[in-house]
Design an enzyme around this catalytic site. Structure first.
Site, PDB file in Angstrom:
ATOM      1  N   VAL A 257      15.478  37.309  31.338  1.00 59.85           N
ATOM      2  CA  VAL A 257      14.481  36.219  31.000  1.00 59.85           C
ATOM      3  C   VAL A 257      13.529  37.211  29.865  1.00 59.85           C
ATOM      4  O   VAL A 257      13.265  36.765  28.719  1.00 59.85           O
ATOM      5  CB  VAL A 257      13.987  35.265  31.758  1.00 59.85           C
ATOM      6  CG1 VAL A 257      12.886  34.636  31.173  1.00 59.85           C
ATOM      7  CG2 VAL A 257      14.672  34.505  32.479  1.00 59.85           C
ATOM      8  N   ALA A 258      12.875  38.052  30.784  1.00 61.34           N
ATOM      9  CA  ALA A 258      11.869  38.956  30.043  1.00 61.34           C
ATOM     10  C   ALA A 258      12.436  39.935  28.855  1.00 61.34           C
ATOM     11  O   ALA A 258      11.818  39.988  27.899  1.00 61.34           O
ATOM     12  CB  ALA A 258      11.238  39.863  31.053  1.00 61.34           C
ATOM     13  N   ILE A 260      15.619  39.895  27.216  1.00 56.87           N
ATOM     14  CA  ILE A 260      16.389  39.332  26.281  1.00 56.87           C
ATOM     15  C   ILE A 260      15.572  38.780  24.921  1.00 56.87           C
ATOM     16  O   ILE A 260      14.626  37.933  25.354  1.00 56.87           O
ATOM     17  CB  ILE A 260      17.368  38.291  26.586  1.00 56.87           C
ATOM     18  CG1 ILE A 260      18.344  38.925  27.622  1.00 56.87           C
ATOM     19  CG2 ILE A 260      17.944  37.691  25.414  1.00 56.87           C
ATOM     20  CD1 ILE A 260      19.370  37.986  28.348  1.00 56.87           C
ATOM     21  N   GLU A 262      14.912  36.470  23.067  1.00 53.54           N
ATOM     22  CA  GLU A 262      15.490  35.215  22.765  1.00 53.54           C
ATOM     23  C   GLU A 262      14.526  34.760  21.469  1.00 53.54           C
ATOM     24  O   GLU A 262      15.044  33.961  20.700  1.00 53.54           O
ATOM     25  CB  GLU A 262      15.582  34.081  23.761  1.00 53.54           C
ATOM     26  CG  GLU A 262      14.365  33.899  24.384  1.00 53.54           C
ATOM     27  CD  GLU A 262      13.827  34.732  25.360  1.00 53.54           C
ATOM     28  OE1 GLU A 262      12.272  34.593  25.459  1.00 53.54           O
ATOM     29  OE2 GLU A 262      14.322  35.678  25.713  1.00 53.54           O
ATOM     30  N   ASP A 304       8.382  34.402 -19.219  1.00 59.16           N
ATOM     31  CA  ASP A 304       7.865  33.668 -20.541  1.00 59.16           C
ATOM     32  C   ASP A 304       6.536  34.012 -20.934  1.00 59.16           C
ATOM     33  O   ASP A 304       5.751  34.562 -20.141  1.00 59.16           O
ATOM     34  CB  ASP A 304       7.829  32.263 -20.419  1.00 59.16           C
ATOM     35  CG  ASP A 304       9.526  31.630 -20.346  1.00 59.16           C
ATOM     36  OD1 ASP A 304      10.351  32.266 -20.679  1.00 59.16           O
ATOM     37  OD2 ASP A 304       9.408  30.457 -19.731  1.00 59.16           O
ATOM     38  N   ASP A 591      11.255  26.911 -17.824  1.00 60.99           N
ATOM     39  CA  ASP A 591      10.642  25.501 -17.661  1.00 60.99           C
ATOM     40  C   ASP A 591      11.657  24.367 -18.610  1.00 60.99           C
ATOM     41  O   ASP A 591      11.928  23.421 -17.847  1.00 60.99           O
ATOM     42  CB  ASP A 591       9.352  25.365 -18.506  1.00 60.99           C
ATOM     43  CG  ASP A 591       9.379  26.183 -19.788  1.00 60.99           C
ATOM     44  OD1 ASP A 591      10.464  26.338 -20.327  1.00 60.99           O
ATOM     45  OD2 ASP A 591       7.994  26.079 -20.112  1.00 60.99           O
ATOM     46  N   ASP A 595      16.965  26.397 -19.672  1.00 60.47           N
ATOM     47  CA  ASP A 595      16.653  27.633 -18.895  1.00 60.47           C
ATOM     48  C   ASP A 595      17.348  27.579 -17.452  1.00 60.47           C
ATOM     49  O   ASP A 595      17.431  28.658 -16.594  1.00 60.47           O
ATOM     50  CB  ASP A 595      14.932  27.749 -18.537  1.00 60.47           C
ATOM     51  CG  ASP A 595      14.501  27.752 -19.960  1.00 60.47           C
ATOM     52  OD1 ASP A 595      14.974  28.631 -20.838  1.00 60.47           O
ATOM     53  OD2 ASP A 595      13.299  27.852 -20.097  1.00 60.47           O
ATOM     54  N   ASN A 657      10.576  45.203  25.015  1.00 57.49           N
ATOM     55  CA  ASN A 657      11.659  44.974  25.827  1.00 57.49           C
ATOM     56  C   ASN A 657      12.426  46.065  26.627  1.00 57.49           C
ATOM     57  O   ASN A 657      12.867  45.980  27.542  1.00 57.49           O
ATOM     58  CB  ASN A 657      12.625  44.068  24.961  1.00 57.49           C
ATOM     59  CG  ASN A 657      11.903  42.584  25.048  1.00 57.49           C
ATOM     60  OD1 ASN A 657      10.692  42.384  25.294  1.00 57.49           O
ATOM     61  ND2 ASN A 657      12.507  41.417  24.533  1.00 57.49           N
ATOM     62  N   GLU A 660      10.482  47.452  29.380  1.00 63.46           N
ATOM     63  CA  GLU A 660      10.682  46.858  30.558  1.00 63.46           C
ATOM     64  C   GLU A 660      12.042  46.807  31.376  1.00 63.46           C
ATOM     65  O   GLU A 660      11.880  47.154  32.667  1.00 63.46           O
ATOM     66  CB  GLU A 660      10.322  45.137  30.373  1.00 63.46           C
ATOM     67  CG  GLU A 660       9.187  44.858  29.631  1.00 63.46           C
ATOM     68  CD  GLU A 660       9.050  43.511  29.008  1.00 63.46           C
ATOM     69  OE1 GLU A 660      10.133  42.556  29.367  1.00 63.46           O
ATOM     70  OE2 GLU A 660       8.037  43.306  28.302  1.00 63.46           O
ATOM     71  N   THR A 688       2.713  39.568  26.836  1.00 63.01           N
ATOM     72  CA  THR A 688       2.939  40.347  25.920  1.00 63.01           C
ATOM     73  C   THR A 688       3.942  39.892  24.785  1.00 63.01           C
ATOM     74  O   THR A 688       3.474  40.295  23.764  1.00 63.01           O
ATOM     75  CB  THR A 688       3.361  41.827  26.443  1.00 63.01           C
ATOM     76  OG1 THR A 688       4.616  41.728  27.119  1.00 63.01           O
ATOM     77  CG2 THR A 688       2.176  42.457  27.578  1.00 63.01           C
ATOM     78  N   ASP A 689       4.818  39.226  25.077  1.00 64.61           N
ATOM     79  CA  ASP A 689       5.790  38.884  24.018  1.00 64.61           C
ATOM     80  C   ASP A 689       5.238  37.681  23.183  1.00 64.61           C
ATOM     81  O   ASP A 689       5.857  37.616  22.233  1.00 64.61           O
ATOM     82  CB  ASP A 689       7.407  38.488  24.824  1.00 64.61           C
ATOM     83  CG  ASP A 689       7.769  39.625  25.012  1.00 64.61           C
ATOM     84  OD1 ASP A 689       7.295  40.689  25.231  1.00 64.61           O
ATOM     85  OD2 ASP A 689       9.139  39.530  25.755  1.00 64.61           O
TER      86      ASP A 689
END
Length: 846
Positions: A257-258, A260, A262, A304, A591, A595, A657, A660, A688-689
């Site tokens: 979980v930490a 990856i 995501e 222009d 404009d 164009d 990551n 970790e 931290t993330d």
């Protein structure tokens, strides 16, 4: 029967507001609404997160209730943080859709107003001209050579001519005016329109996938596999060594979980959305998110001249007639009544006679209003003059003919007045008006007139010629032939004061500014030289010269050209393709309706927000709300900032990551005790993330960001050594954390305290690294800490969270930590800061 008073006055504001309440907004229903509940639940839509939730519920049943509850709280807090990011992003994108929605010119209480098309009501009188998207179903009430593209409804690509009589007077929402102008009365809005009946869904900002986001999504899937493999290895190794199987399973899932990333693609979206909001504050409205990435690659800006490089504040400074150039400052001109008529009648400015001064009473194109202001000061005299004639037919200006013509009824006779580019008008003239006498316009006289135009253009004057004829006047193809030449007006349009600095900024950034204009070659060169866009006339090419070059020849010369003069919109498309053939990333402004192809072909299509037509706005990636060249440069700078910020938080997120994962993997590899418990791993992720990574996404630009050359469009996000930085720094974070843990055990602090030291080392080292990530070229000693208050706040929050779990007795029990003393903090700070210190010294001297 057309009610002239209704055409003149329209609805009152009060009546319009009443009808808006009664009938609702002029919108097609959008069933795709933001669902906060759905966004929140999507935060849990992850297989590994569900495993963790199930595992913690099981642990609650087997007695580990405190751990179970805390882990669930952390998971929910992570979900809340993710929800806040995504919900704010969705809201920002919805707000941008609102801003990019079309506007309409409408007459309310006798005054011309520009309103959001959603505010139109049945009975409103709208003004339509070439390039406008018709905002509701209407009945045409007055028109001039009016033609509509109805292909969106019928599939028929040919334009359909419309008139005020019979069945052919109906025009429909979503179709495009391709020729002419007119007034129309709204008869149906919103879902009651033909577009509504066929369930047409017009979205002004498409929810396009960002190429960078797609690449990172693919990368994320690879990283997921790698992380899961490592987590499984850590789990199985711990079980093999005889550690508690359930505990090791929970460690593996928590680490996954930490570890990856995501949130990688989510933070990219947040950074893009926040960057788009910042661009909006600088008057650049981004319609398509992928354009933000491309902006940082821009190497050519084709702009222009009028209103973008110049102020678009036109003033007539000289008039040429009777064979002489007359300076207006002298105020001793003999009155030229026919020139006065030509420039006043052959004019599409809107006039409010209730205002006393002409300067306040006129609305419309600055060139057209300037021509009238040259002859009139008071509204009464202008009104009296206009009342002497009535327009019965006109051929609107278009970029191919470069002329506009009107037939006026003056008493019993009809007179045709023409104005346009001097070369075009002079070419159509057979006679000349000289001191009140009509004479044959000889080749000598034509050359003299063209030479005078050239002399005026050297003074940066934009020249507009006028002519007339009062015989054989009828509405057909010969209307603009055999004209009588009257003279030329020279109009000054000074460069914007801020553009010179913006041009310099471009050149320092390796970006070439290129001017594209319909003006005379000399006028363009005079402005270009003043703005330092070019140095010599060899860098200027005209549309006529362009036509003599084939595409290969143009491609060979294009990198040496800085100004394209006397060009039409068809040339713009060739110019874009020529620059792109030389591997340039091209931004192109436009404009008018013609164009749109060039704007769409460009890597960054830019439409003018003030003067731009709806067609060009829809073809564009970005809209300039102030029509200012400086805004384009600001947008390019912001594009670079956004891309750099994405690199910053990718560097930070992946390094952390990796640190970790390596912390757990190395201790497992060397048969050490587990340095972090599942709940501690999840705390690291929370501390931290989240907030620090988001804060990097709004990091202000480094001072030298516009001194770098444009990056290649296909450059990898990991180019220029980013992947090496991630791997090296991630490895060092992991190694230092393990060393801190081992030192704690070696000094006899015990397993619990050593785990606390490892936890603090991992968190503090990541929080120090977040400041390193602010620059790829400068050390910590050179970066001001106080220029990103959001980052300071995020880091302070994370440190406060860490101190709470160390020194609040209740939280110590929940997170299995011990309060650290001075000796333990010395270990933490040494291993957290040593790498950053050495790296800072290295970069400083480098």
């Amino acid at each position: 029967m057309v009610d002239e008073r209704e055409l003149e006055n329209g609805l009152t504001q009060g009546e319009a507001e009443r009808r808006l309440k009664k009938y609702g907004a002029n919108l097609l229903e959008n069933k795709k609404r933001i669902s906060p509940v759905k966004i929140f639940l999507s935060q849990f839509n992850d297989f590994i997160t569900w495993i963790l939730i199930v595992a913690t519920i099981i642990s609650g049943f087997i007695g580990e209730r405190a751990d179970a509850v805390t882990i669930l709280i952390i998971v929910i807090m992570n979900a809340i943080l993710g929800f806040a990011q995504e919900f704010k992003t969705e809201k920002s994108l919805e707000a941008l859709k609102e801003l990019a929605s079309p506007t309409s010119k409408v007459i309310r209480s006798g005054k011309l107003k520009v309103i959001n098309a959603r505010e139109l009501v049945i009975g409103d009188v709208v003004l339509l001209e070439t390039g406008d998207k018709i905002p509701a179903d209407c009945i045409l009430m007055s028109e001039g050579n009016f033609m509509v593209d109805e292909s969106i409804l019928t599939g028929e690509s040919l334009g359909v001519e419309k008139s005020t009589s019979g069945k052919n007077n109906s025009i429909y929402m979503g179709t495009i005016v391709v020729k002419g102008k007119g007034k129309a009365k709204v008869v149906a809005t919103g879902m009651d329109t033909e577009m509504g009946k066929i369930a047409g869904m017009l979205q002004n900002i498409e929810k396009e996938k960002s190429p960078l986001k797609e690449k990172l999504s693919s990368l994320g899937k690879v990283l997921v596999v790698i992380c899961i493999v490592i987590c499984i290895m850590v789990t199985l190794t711990g079980m093999w060594r005889g550690q508690d199987k359930y505990q090791m399973f929970l460690v593996g899932v928590s680490l996954a979980v930490a570890a990856i990333p995501e949130g990688l693609t989510a933070i990219v979206t947040v950074a893009l959305a926040l960057g788009v909001s910042r661009m909006l504050k600088r008057n650049a409205l981004v319609r398509k998110l992928p354009a933000v990435e491309t902006l940082g690659c821009t190497s050519i800006i084709c702009s222009d001249k009028t209103g973008t490089l110049t102020e678009n504040k036109m003033t007539v400074k000289a008039l040429y007639f009777n064979g002489k150039i007359h300076k207006l400052e002298k105020m001793s001109l003999p009155e030229n009544i026919l020139m006065k008529k030509a420039f006043t009648y052959c004019n599409d400015s809107n006039f409010d006679p209730k205002k006393k001064k002409v300067s306040e009473a006129l609305m419309g194109d600055p060139t057209e209003t300037a021509l009238i202001k040259a002859f009139f000061k008071e509204s009464k005299s202008l009104k009296d003059f206009l009342d002497k004639g009535s327009r019965i037919y006109d051929i609107p200006f278009d970029s191919d003919r470069k002329m506009m013509s009107v037939i006026m009824k003056e008493g019993l006779k009809k007179v045709c007045y023409v104005k346009g580019a001097p070369e075009r008008v002079i070419n159509k003239c057979k006679y000349i008006l000289d001191r009140g006498q009509v004479k044959l316009f000889t080749a000598i006289e034509k050359n003299k007139a063209l030479k005078s135009v050239e002399n005026m253009s050297f003074d940066a004057l934009r020249c507009i010629a006028c002519a007339y004829k009062d015989k054989e006047v009828y509405a057909n193809k010969s209307l603009e032939n055999n004209l009588i030449f009257i003279g030329v007006a020279g109009i000054i349009d000074p460069p914007r004061s801020e553009v010179k600095d913006a041009v310099l900024k471009c050149k320092l950034a390796g970006i070439r500014p290129v001017m594209i204009t319909g003006d005379h070659k000399n006028t363009a060169f005079a402005i270009g030289k003043e703005l330092n866009i070019c140095k010599s006339q060899s860098e200027v090419i005209t549309g006529e010269e362009l036509d003599k070059l084939n595409d290969k020849q143009l491609s060979g010369r294009v990198n040496d050209i800085s100004i394209f003069a006397r060009v039409n919109p068809g040339h713009k498309l060739r110019i874009v393709k020529a620059f792109k053939s030389k591997n340039n990333i091209v931004a192109m402004t436009g404009d008018g309706v013609n164009d749109a192809p060039a704007v769409k072909e460009a890597d960054i299509g830019i439409c003018m927000g003030i003067s731009g037509t709806d067609v060009t706005k829809e073809a564009s990636s970005m809209i300039l709300l102030d029509d200012n060249f400086k805004t384009i440069v600001s947008a390019v700078e912001e594009g670079r900032v956004i891309y750099n910020n994405i690199r910053k938080f990718i560097r930070y997120l992946l390094s952390c990551n990796l640190g970790e994962v390596l912390t757990m993997f190395l201790t497992s590899l060397f048969y050490l005790d587990t340095p972090l418990l599942p709940i501690q791993i999840l705390l690291v992720n929370l501390a931290t993330d989240g907030l620090p990574a988001i804060a990097l996404g709004v990091d202000p630009p480094q001072g030298d960001i516009m001194k770098d050359k444009p990056r290649a469009k296909d450059e990898s996000i990991f180019a220029r050594g980013l992947s090496e930085k991630i791997i090296v720094r991630g490895a060092l974070i992991g190694v230092c954390t393990v060393l801190a843990f081992v030192v704690g055990l070696y000094l006899g602090f015990g397993l619990k305290t050593s785990r606390t030291i490892a936890l603090c080392t991992l968190i503090i080292s990541q929080l120090i690294h977040v400041f390193e990530c602010r620059s790829e070229k400068h050390s910590l000693f050179e970066i001001s800490l106080f220029t990103n208050i959001y980052l300071l706040g995020a880091v302070a929050t994370s440190i406060f969270m860490l101190l709470c779990i160390l020194y609040v007795p209740f939280l110590q029990g929940v997170f299995h930590t011990s309060p650290l003393g001075i000796a333990q903090w010395f270990i933490v700070l040494f291993f957290s800061g040593i790498i950053a210190f050495i790296n800072g010294i290295y970069l400083y001297f480098k």
